[in-house]
Design a protein around this motif. Structure first.
Motif: not given
Length: 336
Positions: A25-48
């Motif tokens: 976020l500070r550097s102006g990069f986009d950031f994507f996290v690709v989940g799968d079936t075991k990923s937590p449903s409430n996943f949240r990070i600012e800037g992601c």
């Protein structure tokens, strides 16, 4: 220039992902996290931007609805999402790689670097360490093979749309190394080396930067073991890169890895197809007619995977997956 970082993870937000999101976020990069079936449903990070399975299905990417779940190759969806969002450089890493400040510095596709060509298999790690260490994917009977002395390498201006950064701490080595040799291990930071035609260097998906010309080479196969998917991709990528006049750049570490828990004997079992077939794949690719040129790059990629399928190294179901991903990529690039 729009730059995007891609990670795939089934874990809840951890220190690595939270810190990368903050610094992106500070550097102006986009950031994507690709989940799968075991990923937590409430996943949240600012800037992601987190892509859960439902998001992937609604993405409009044909590949997303065909790709197998519980598979590292779903990272391919993240590549597409980043490119669709305008990324001009895609940087991939993993959820256990702590990014240093250098990770967010500007990258140059064209540069002057020492060059290795025509040497067969090369243990790239020897240029960054005096230790007995080798990268995952290097055939075991080439681990002790000497490399051309760094001081004798000629420097040249090279075009490197694929760049592999190293990782300190718990770097990308194979399970055999981890079972019998000590870690952690740190690499020197003051070098880079470009590998040209005939200098085979397996590279991974843990700290790798890709420019648009090489986007079609990013595809990770899913119809093979997780421990060989990025290695076999790398062998295909460098064969096609050389046909386009490109080099593969290795540079010093910009991340350090605190590795997620692994069953090393399971890793060893999953790496056996690589131990037994990486050299075979290299010979196959060397003999394969490759057209070269950006107009032929997707056909060249498919030709390589057709050969892997024909040799029963990758399952036949890979080809429709590759076709869907390539079609998605072509559509994105046309719209762009």
């Amino acid at each position: 220039m729009n730059q995007a970082i891609i990670i795939t993870s089934i874990n809840p937000p951890n220190e690595v992902m939270t810190t990368i999101a903050r610094d992106a976020l500070r550097s102006g990069f986009d950031f994507f996290v690709v989940g799968d079936t075991k990923s937590p449903s409430n996943f949240r990070i600012e800037g992601c931007r987190f892509l859960d399975i439902a998001d992937q299905a609604k993405s409009g990417f044909a590949y997303a609805n065909l790709a197998p779940v519980k598979n590292y190759a779903r990272k391919n969806i993240g590549y597409l999402a980043a490119i669709a969002n305008g990324a001009q450089i895609v940087i991939e890493t993993d959820d256990d790689n702590h990014a240093r400040s250098q990770f967010f510095e500007d990258r140059s596709r064209k540069l002057i670097a020492p060059v290795v060509s025509g040497h067969g298999w090369v243990n790239a790690y020897r240029y960054f360490s005096d230790g007995n260490i080798w990268p995952r994917g290097l055939p075991l009977d080439h681990v002790l093979k000497p490399v051309p002395d760094f001081a004798t390498l000629e420097r040249a201006e090279v075009d490197c749309p694929i760049q592999q950064g190293l990782a300190d701490g718990d770097p990308d080595v194979d399970a055999l190394y981890r079972l019998v040799l000590p870690l952690p291990h740190n690499f020197r930071t003051d070098r880079m080396v470009a590998f040209g035609p005939g200098a085979w260097v397996p590279f991974n998906s843990q700290n790798t930067s890709w420019w648009p010309s090489a986007f079609p080479l990013m595809y990770l196969p899913s119809q093979c073991n997780f421990r060989v998917t990025d290695i076999w991709r790398s062998l295909i990528a460098q064969r096609i890169a050389w046909a386009n006049g490109w080099h593969i750049l290795f540079h010093g570490p910009t991340v350090w890895q605190d590795r997620n828990e692994h069953d090393l004997m399971k890793d060893f079992e999953d790496e056996i197809p690589g131990y037994l077939n990486n050299h075979r794949i290299r010979l196959m690719l060397e003999d394969l007619p490759i057209n070269g040129g950006l107009d032929h790059i997707t056909q060249d990629v498919r030709r390589c995977y057709e050969a892997l399928v024909q040799h029963e190294l990758v399952g036949a179901a890979e080809l429709p997956l590759l076709d869907a991903w390539t079609s998605d990529l072509d559509r994105i690039l046309c719209l762009g």
